[in-house]
Design an enzyme around this catalytic site. Structure first.
Site, PDB file in Angstrom:
ATOM      1  N   HIS A 263       0.824  -1.204   0.000  1.00  9.62           N
ATOM      2  CA  HIS A 263       0.000   0.000   0.000  1.00  9.62           C
ATOM      3  C   HIS A 263       0.863   1.260   0.000  1.00  9.62           C
ATOM      4  CE1 HIS A 263      -3.592   2.366   0.816  1.00  9.62           C
ATOM      5  NE2 HIS A 263      -3.073   2.844   1.927  1.00  9.62           N
ATOM      6  N   PHE A 264       1.845   1.296   0.878  1.00  9.32           N
ATOM      7  CA  PHE A 264       2.732   2.450   0.973  1.00  9.32           C
ATOM      8  C   PHE A 264       3.935   2.258   0.056  1.00  9.32           C
ATOM      9  CE2 PHE A 264       0.311   2.980   4.873  1.00  9.32           C
ATOM     10  CZ  PHE A 264       0.114   4.353   4.899  1.00  9.32           C
TER      11      PHE A 264
END
Length: 292
Positions: A263-264
């Site tokens: 996600h990051f």
């Protein structure tokens, strides 16, 4: 290239932001997500500041931005967008590339549908605007949207726990040898501040307003045809790669790139993202070379 830090007063909100690059360079407005702040762009900004002016504010309820307490300020996505719209006016940002991530997507896309003439291009990094993008991990949140009871609110609280932030949000799909603890430990510290969890639970409930706006966002894409790059961590446990591919339904010329990241994605793949952005913007908005 030095990064500058400051605050701008927008009504009753004091917006913190970080900025780098020449004042006459093309602007990229960087909008962070949950549960982080503009520090998520700490590695990306230096990689682009030779050719762009990068401006990254903290949303109300996040990071170093100072906003009124719950009860005197409505922590909704409309109010977050209002604050960032006022912030762009305070900095005279009348034309910019919109970089949207996670919560930054519905905030930024509200700005786009309000002022489409201001958007020169969009970079969506795990920034969802389609139902196809949702994984099956959204169950407790969706239940809370349908029935906002106290019990369903509490069922969402584990989303804010340190282990969830550290291991699920940041750790899923990320190479642990490349994942610095700096980002997630700062986010965990922010979440430990007074009332931070309650503010985030308010925003979790209001996230349903974003889903309700998806048709409006998609209509904006079809009508205004902004150049769009979707660069996605393919192992994101919340927003699936299908959410990136879906942009091409309304923007057939959208560029889609999937990274071997979570996600990051910027925590492990900032250089790859910067390279993709440079190539995309050279094509989308023309030459970006400026003298500094």
């Amino acid at each position: 290239m030095k990064i500058r830090y400051g605050f701008r007063q927008v009504g009753d909100v004091e917006v913190f932001y970080r900025e780098a690059g020449s004042s006459d360079a093309p602007v990229i407005l960087l909008l962070h997500g949950f549960p982080t702040a503009s520090h998520m762009f700490r590695d990306l900004i230096p990689l682009l500041a030779d050719r762009f002016r990068l401006v990254a504010p903290d949303l109300p309820g996040f990071g170093q931005t100072k906003a009124p307490p719950r009860g005197t300020f409505d922590y909704t996505f409309d109010r977050l967008a209002d604050a960032i719209e006022g912030f762009t006016a305070a900095l005279s940002l009348d034309r910019y590339v919109l970089y949207i991530f996670d919560y930054g997507a519905p905030v930024g896309l509200r700005l786009a549908i309000r002022h489409p003439e201001r958007i020169s291009a969009i970079v969506s990094q795990n920034g969802n605007a389609y139902l196809e993008g949702f994984s099956d991990e959204w169950g407790p949140w969706e239940t809370y949207w349908r029935e906002p009871s106290a019990a369903n609110r509490e069922a969402c609280r584990p989303s804010l726990a340190p282990d969830t932030i550290r291991n699920w949000q940041y750790g899923t799909g990320a190479d642990p040898n490349l994942l610095s603890p700096d980002g997630y430990e700062l986010d965990i510290a922010y979440m430990g501040r007074p009332d931070a969890e309650e503010i985030q639970l308010d925003l979790i409930l209001d996230y349903r307003s974003n889903v309700a706006l998806y048709p409006a966002f998609q209509s904006y894409f079809r009508e205004h045809r902004p150049p769009l790059l979707a660069v996605w961590g393919r192992h994101d446990p919340a927003f699936l790669p299908a959410g990136a591919a879906a942009y091409q339904r309304d923007l057939p010329d959208a560029k889609i790139h999937l990274l071997d990241a979570g996600h990051f994605a910027l925590e492990t793949h900032a250089e790859e993202v910067a390279t993709l952005i440079r190539a995309f913007l050279d094509s989308a908005i023309g030459s970006t070379t400026v003298k500094i």
